[in-house]
Design an enzyme around this catalytic site. Structure first.
Site, PDB file in Angstrom:
ATOM      1  N   ASP A 190      40.387  39.248  47.121  1.00 36.05           N
ATOM      2  CA  ASP A 190      39.079  39.205  46.461  1.00 36.05           C
ATOM      3  C   ASP A 190      38.533  40.622  46.296  1.00 36.05           C
ATOM      4  OD1 ASP A 190      36.934  38.049  45.239  1.00 36.05           O
ATOM      5  OD2 ASP A 190      35.893  37.500  47.083  1.00 36.05           O
ATOM      6  N   LYS A 193      40.264  43.600  40.735  1.00 38.19           N
ATOM      7  CA  LYS A 193      41.284  42.701  40.183  1.00 38.19           C
ATOM      8  C   LYS A 193      42.584  43.425  39.813  1.00 38.19           C
ATOM      9  CE  LYS A 193      37.961  40.385  41.194  1.00 38.19           C
ATOM     10  NZ  LYS A 193      37.927  39.897  42.574  1.00 38.19           N
ATOM     11  N   ASP A 218      40.810  34.931  44.269  1.00 37.17           N
ATOM     12  CA  ASP A 218      39.559  34.560  43.593  1.00 37.17           C
ATOM     13  C   ASP A 218      39.492  35.236  42.213  1.00 37.17           C
ATOM     14  OD1 ASP A 218      37.074  33.466  43.150  1.00 37.17           O
ATOM     15  OD2 ASP A 218      35.973  34.971  44.291  1.00 37.17           O
ATOM     16  N   ASN A 219      38.615  34.727  41.378  1.00 43.15           N
ATOM     17  CA  ASN A 219      38.299  35.343  40.070  1.00 43.15           C
ATOM     18  C   ASN A 219      39.494  35.478  39.131  1.00 43.15           C
ATOM     19  OD1 ASN A 219      36.451  37.353  42.190  1.00 43.15           O
ATOM     20  ND2 ASN A 219      35.414  36.041  40.708  1.00 43.15           N
ATOM     21  N   GLU A 248      30.539  32.472  40.891  1.00 42.25           N
ATOM     22  CA  GLU A 248      29.463  32.358  41.873  1.00 42.25           C
ATOM     23  C   GLU A 248      28.074  32.418  41.225  1.00 42.25           C
ATOM     24  OE1 GLU A 248      32.101  34.356  42.125  1.00 42.25           O
ATOM     25  OE2 GLU A 248      31.565  36.466  42.313  1.00 42.25           O
TER      26      GLU A 248
END
Ligand SMILES: C[S@@+](CC[C@H](N)C(=O)[O-])C[C@H]1O[C@@H](n2cnc3c(N)ncnc32)[C@H](O)[C@@H]1O
Length: 311
Positions: A190, A193, A218-219, A248
């Site tokens: 996380d 990226k 994540d993401n 989020e």
């Protein structure tokens, strides 16, 4: 060459800005432009005006509204603040429930988190760990790492979590020797990226992944990690599962990718190849540039002279 009149240039620039705005709105609706507006314009002004940072305000809110030693109340206080007052890049409650489910399913003994920020996900994971299990979380920004430590102290989870200040790429090669890690049971990715793929390769090179290690990223939709997704999804060693959710504190679509490692190349023998690999990782000189993302198992692992045994 004739010069373009200033009015024409101004109109052209305005046209480009409007086009970018329309494309943003079509793709993400109002949520993402609103978040950018808040992060880039409102928040710096607010910081200036208040004389503190958003992360300090989040911690302050927790200290005021949560109960010491109660992790659930810490999570609730962070979520409430970020939903009602200021957006922040915690994994958040919706994706957090998926994170909870993976931790519960895995019962990991050793967890690595890349990117701690204010400690929201660290609190989330640590509260579910079995006695004796531990979480190592790495944060590049010393101010955020200090907030994370205070968050964990307040939640009463400090004994289960080690917060390390530094860059993931420097920390991963030290895990075996300095942090006494053999292999990892779970990794939560996380951080920034563009580091997902190189750090996954680095974890592999350093012999930190084994059969049944689970990676959760994540993401993967927003901001997105196309190179990483292409690598893991195109690689038979990873069994990938996608969980669609929401970014989020917003209604923009996002998702988590879970990757379970299959029985294949993860048992390395204790021969000279393995020694070479451990040494190079200890010295942080793993030849990452030699690896070929998206390639077959053999091409990914080939440059490290390591013997691979099928489990
Ligand atoms: C999305 S936030 C993490 C949110 C946190 N996991 C949570 O859900 O509460 C990403 C964090 O990664 C950190 N970061 C970015 N690149 C990093 C790197 N190479 N090593 C360590 N931390 C990094 C950033 O400073 C930032 O605090």
């Amino acid at each position: 060459m004739p010069e373009a009149p200033p009015l024409l240039l101004a109109a052209f620039s305005l046209g480009l800005v409007l086009l970018a705005l329309v494309l943003c709105l079509r793709r993400w609706g109002l949520a993402i432009p609103f978040i950018y507006w808040h992060e880039l314009v409102v928040q710096p002004l607010y910081n200036l005006f208040m004389g503190n940072t958003k992360e300090q305000r989040i911690l302050h809110h927790v200290l005021q509204h949560a109960v010491a030693g109660d992790p659930q109340s810490v999570l609730k206080a962070i979520d409430t603040y970020c939903l009602e007052k200021e957006w922040a890049m915690n994994v958040g409650d919706k994706k957090g429930q998926i994170l909870d489910a993976v931790v519960r399913e895995q019962c990991p003994r050793v967890v690595l988190e890349l990117g701690a920020y204010c400690g929201y996900s660290a609190v989330r994971m640590a509260r579910l760990l079995e006695p004796g299990a531990r979480l190592l979380t790495i944060e590049i920004n010393p101010d955020y790492a200090a907030i994370t430590q205070q968050m964990l102290d307040f939640a009463g989870l400090q004994d289960r979590v080690t917060v390390v200040v530094g860059a993931s790429q420097d920390f991963i090669p030290q895990l075996k020797k300095k942090y006494d890690v053999d292999t990892l049971d779970m990794v939560f990715l996380d951080h920034w990226k563009d580091r997902y793929l190189p750090d996954t390769l680095l974890l592999e090179e350093c012999g930190l992944l084994r059969k049944e290690t689970v990676l959760l990223a994540d993401n993967v939709i927003f901001p997105g990690t196309p190179d990483f997704l292409a690598y893991v999804r195109g690689n038979s060693r990873f069994e990938c599962t996608h969980f669609t959710s929401y970014l989020e504190y917003s209604k923009a679509v996002d998702g988590l990718e879970k990757m379970g490692l299959q029985a294949s190349t993860y048992a390395v023998d204790a021969g000279s190849g393995n020694l070479w690999k451990l040494l190079s990782c200890a010295l942080a000189v793993c030849p990452r540039g030699l690896l070929s993302p998206g390639g077959s198992n053999a091409s990914v692992m080939a440059p490290c002279p390591t013997t691979h045994t099928h489990l």
